[in-house]
Scaffold this motif. Structure first.
Motif, PDB file in Angstrom:
ATOM      1  N   ARG A  79       0.843  -1.188   0.000  1.00 16.38           N
ATOM      2  CA  ARG A  79       0.000   0.000   0.000  1.00 16.38           C
ATOM      3  C   ARG A  79       0.884   1.246   0.000  1.00 16.38           C
ATOM      4  O   ARG A  79       1.891   1.309   0.712  1.00 16.38           O
ATOM      5  N   SER A  80       0.513   2.224  -0.792  1.00 13.61           N
ATOM      6  CA  SER A  80       1.271   3.455  -0.877  1.00 13.61           C
ATOM      7  C   SER A  80       1.327   4.149   0.476  1.00 13.61           C
ATOM      8  O   SER A  80       0.315   4.256   1.175  1.00 13.61           O
ATOM      9  N   LEU A  82       1.857   7.349   1.012  1.00 13.36           N
ATOM     10  CA  LEU A  82       1.250   8.673   0.978  1.00 13.36           C
ATOM     11  C   LEU A  82      -0.204   8.658   0.524  1.00 13.36           C
ATOM     12  O   LEU A  82      -1.045   9.347   1.086  1.00 13.36           O
ATOM     13  N   GLN A  83      -0.512   7.862  -0.519  1.00 11.57           N
ATOM     14  CA  GLN A  83      -1.866   7.867  -1.050  1.00 11.57           C
ATOM     15  C   GLN A  83      -2.790   6.878  -0.347  1.00 11.57           C
ATOM     16  O   GLN A  83      -4.001   6.879  -0.602  1.00 11.57           O
ATOM     17  N   LYS A  84      -2.224   6.033   0.513  1.00 16.05           N
ATOM     18  CA  LYS A  84      -3.010   5.060   1.277  1.00 16.05           C
ATOM     19  C   LYS A  84      -3.845   4.152   0.370  1.00 16.05           C
ATOM     20  O   LYS A  84      -4.914   3.679   0.762  1.00 16.05           O
ATOM     21  N   THR A  85      -3.359   3.935  -0.831  1.00 12.69           N
ATOM     22  CA  THR A  85      -4.050   3.101  -1.815  1.00 12.69           C
ATOM     23  C   THR A  85      -3.159   1.931  -2.169  1.00 12.69           C
ATOM     24  O   THR A  85      -1.932   2.052  -2.150  1.00 12.69           O
ATOM     25  N   LEU A  90      -3.054   1.445  -8.036  1.00 10.04           N
ATOM     26  CA  LEU A  90      -2.403   2.603  -8.647  1.00 10.04           C
ATOM     27  C   LEU A  90      -1.811   2.235 -10.004  1.00 10.04           C
ATOM     28  O   LEU A  90      -1.964   2.980 -10.986  1.00 10.04           O
ATOM     29  N   LEU A 261       3.933   7.987 -12.645  1.00  4.00           N
ATOM     30  CA  LEU A 261       3.663   7.516 -11.280  1.00  4.00           C
ATOM     31  C   LEU A 261       4.956   7.161 -10.555  1.00  4.00           C
ATOM     32  O   LEU A 261       5.138   7.497  -9.381  1.00  4.00           O
ATOM     33  N   GLN A 264       6.862  10.346  -9.528  1.00  5.17           N
ATOM     34  CA  GLN A 264       6.232  10.971  -8.368  1.00  5.17           C
ATOM     35  C   GLN A 264       6.561  10.195  -7.095  1.00  5.17           C
ATOM     36  O   GLN A 264       6.804  10.796  -6.039  1.00  5.17           O
ATOM     37  N   ASP A 270       8.193   7.113  -1.830  1.00  6.56           N
ATOM     38  CA  ASP A 270       7.085   6.187  -1.560  1.00  6.56           C
ATOM     39  C   ASP A 270       7.544   4.789  -1.977  1.00  6.56           C
ATOM     40  O   ASP A 270       7.311   4.322  -3.088  1.00  6.56           O
TER      41      ASP A 270
END
Length: 306
Positions: A79-80, A82-85, A90, A261, A264, A270
């Motif tokens: 799970r990322s 920062l993005q919590k996804t 992603l 992606l 970033q 990340d």
């Protein structure tokens, strides 16, 4: 063929494991602290330590790697931070744009490089040959970001034939694919020229000429098929590499692919996203090269699976 395929699959698995070990180890010895980045600059040390524990960064490196590897085998890339996804989601959201750019870029490379290489080989030593090789060298040497900005300035700003980047219809795809085609097409032209000249010097080609076959038949029926073998290998590599994202081109044109992606994620440290993108890229490179190896005997029956 079954034995050959089993051997290649084992080799591919070894490559993927080696890539994951090296990437995982390098990322976790970076001087940047992901826990600090997630918690924020103003967070206290207690908060940072709590975030580090929640992310599992306080566990031994080997334990973290085995946990990551087990997740990959289950199809879970983590799970990322920062993005919590989930990283899988992603990457999936960027898959279609990346696939579109990959196919368009490889198509441009082939349409530019193969005809140029054939013409250069058939006109060896002439001004046309020299001009094509000069153009190929220029395409290979030109930085992709400079070439992309130049095309944007001329074809999108001065002559508003295309949009200034972004993602949408075919008009958005042409310029980034053309940048990939001009750069990669130079390599294909040089490889195609060298390979075709080598094949044209073979005994069976000279025999075909001695039998009175037309030059066009000799080239396109007898020589070209064998000369394409190195090109097939390059196509396999490019397909895998492009599927991992073309960071520079995607950044210049604002293309929402995996390369963007990944960039970033690198800027934000990340780690799960970086690891997922590298694993994804390595998988497609291995898969594309395996498919290229399996296609060799279809082009040249002399090549055997062994």
């Amino acid at each position: 063929m079954a034995t050959y395929l089993a051997q290649r699959l084992l080799q591919s698995l070894g490559v993927l494991v080696a890539v994951s070990v090296i990437t995982f180890s390098l990322l976790y010895v970076l001087p940047a602290d992901p826990a600090r980045l997630v918690a924020g600059r103003s967070a206290t040390q207690d908060v940072v330590e709590r975030v580090r524990h929640e992310l599992g960064l306080d566990r031994p490196l080997l334990q973290r790697y085995l946990g990551y590897l087990g997740g990959v085998l289950r199809g879970d890339l983590g799970r990322s931070y920062l993005q919590k996804t989930r990283v899988r989601e992603l990457l999936g959201s960027r898959l279609v744009p990346t696939l579109q750019l990959t196919l368009a870029g490889v198509m441009c490379e082939l349409l530019i490089g193969i005809p140029a290489g054939i013409i250069a080989a058939l006109r060896r030593g002439t001004w046309l040959d020299q001009g094509i090789m000069l153009g190929a060298f220029t395409g290979v040497a030109a930085p992709q970001f400079a070439l992309g900005l130049l095309l944007l300035y001329v074809l999108a700003y001065k002559l508003p034939l295309f949009p200034l980047g972004g993602y949408g219809g075919l008009e958005h795809l042409i310029l980034p694919a053309l940048v990939l085609g001009l750069a990669g097409g130079g390599w294909y032209a040089r490889i195609m020229r060298s390979s075709l000249l080598e094949v044209l010097a073979q005994d069976y080609v000279r025999t075909a000429r001695a039998k009175g076959l037309a030059g066009r038949v000799v080239v396109y029926k007898h020589a070209l098929r064998n000369a394409l073998l190195p090109v097939v290998a390059m196509v396999g590599t490019d397909l895998g590499t492009f599927m991992g994202g073309v960071v520079v081109v995607e950044s210049v044109f604002g293309w929402p692919g995996i390369g963007q992606l990944t960039w970033q994620a690198i800027q934000a440290v990340d780690i799960p996203v970086i690891l997922g993108a590298v694993t994804f890229t390595a998988f497609f490179i291995v898969l594309a090269n395996l498919m290229a190896d399996l296609a060799y005997p279809l082009l040249d029956p002399r090549v055997q699976y062994r």
